[in-house]
Design a protein around this motif. Sequence first.
Motif, PDB file in Angstrom:
ATOM      1  N   THR A 290       0.827  -1.213   0.000  1.00 60.37           N
ATOM      2  CA  THR A 290       0.000   0.000   0.000  1.00 60.37           C
ATOM      3  C   THR A 290       0.860   1.262   0.000  1.00 60.37           C
ATOM      4  OG1 THR A 290      -0.208  -0.188   2.405  1.00 60.37           O
ATOM      5  CG2 THR A 290      -2.020  -1.050   1.094  1.00 60.37           C
TER       6      THR A 290
ATOM      7  N   ALA B 272       2.283   1.623  -3.575  1.00 53.28           N
ATOM      8  CA  ALA B 272       1.232   2.080  -4.492  1.00 53.28           C
ATOM      9  C   ALA B 272       0.983   3.575  -4.309  1.00 53.28           C
ATOM     10  CB  ALA B 272      -0.047   1.285  -4.256  1.00 53.28           C
ATOM     11  N   LYS B 273       0.891   4.002  -3.075  1.00 52.96           N
ATOM     12  CA  LYS B 273       0.638   5.417  -2.786  1.00 52.96           C
ATOM     13  C   LYS B 273       1.797   6.282  -3.283  1.00 52.96           C
ATOM     14  CE  LYS B 273      -0.804   8.495   0.883  1.00 52.96           C
ATOM     15  NZ  LYS B 273      -1.144   8.660   2.293  1.00 52.96           N
TER      16      LYS B 273
ATOM     17  N   THR C  50      -0.503   4.741  -7.827  1.00 52.41           N
ATOM     18  CA  THR C  50      -1.161   3.610  -8.470  1.00 52.41           C
ATOM     19  C   THR C  50      -1.943   2.852  -7.405  1.00 52.41           C
ATOM     20  OG1 THR C  50      -0.820   1.788 -10.019  1.00 52.41           O
ATOM     21  CG2 THR C  50       0.817   2.018  -8.265  1.00 52.41           C
ATOM     22  N   THR C  51      -2.458   1.698  -7.733  1.00 53.82           N
ATOM     23  CA  THR C  51      -3.249   0.934  -6.775  1.00 53.82           C
ATOM     24  C   THR C  51      -2.446  -0.246  -6.232  1.00 53.82           C
ATOM     25  OG1 THR C  51      -4.141  -0.565  -8.438  1.00 53.82           O
ATOM     26  CG2 THR C  51      -5.359   1.497  -8.051  1.00 53.82           C
TER      27      THR C  51
ATOM     28  N   ASP D  13      -3.506  -3.173  -6.127  1.00 51.26           N
ATOM     29  CA  ASP D  13      -3.762  -4.261  -7.078  1.00 51.26           C
ATOM     30  C   ASP D  13      -2.761  -4.235  -8.233  1.00 51.26           C
ATOM     31  OD1 ASP D  13      -5.827  -5.392  -5.655  1.00 51.26           O
ATOM     32  OD2 ASP D  13      -7.401  -4.373  -6.787  1.00 51.26           O
TER      33      ASP D  13
END
Length: 142
Positions: free
Chosen positions: A4, A7-8, A12-13, A15
Motif C-alpha cells: 500500500t 502504491a501510494k 497507483t493501486t 492491485d
Amino acid sequence: MKVTELAKEFGTTPDTVRYYTRLKLLNPTRSENGYKYYPPIEISKLKFILSARQLGFSVSDIQHIVDEASLGKAACPLVRSLIKERLAETEKQFQAMLALRKNMKDALAQWEVKEDKAPTSTMVCHLIDSFEPTEENGGSHE
C-alpha cells in the motif's frame, strides 16, 4: 516498503503492484509477520515498469527488456526497436481513429437535416441505413 505504501508513492493501486508481483516483474521479500516488503531495487523496478507502460510498452515487452537486462546486456537496442514497433502501431490506430472521427462528423452532418422515422419490418434506423461515407473514408464497396 509495503504494497500500500508503494502504491501510494507512485499514485497507483495496490492491485497494480500485486499484479506485477504475480507476473514476477517485482520480487518482494517477506517479513516475519508475513507482509511483503519491497526493497529499493524493487521500488526502482516499479518506477521503470510504470514509465514503460506510459510509453506504450506491453507487459510482454517489459518482461523481455527485464530479461535482457538481467543477462547483463544493454537493453537499449531492444527498447529502441520495441518503441519503433509501438509507434508504428499507434500511428495506424491514430489514422483509423481519424477516419472514424471523419465518418462520425459526416454522418452527423447528413443526419441533422433528416426527419425522425419509426422502424419498419425492413429498417431499424433509417439514419444509419442511409449513411454514405465519402470515398476517402471507405466509401467504395469492393
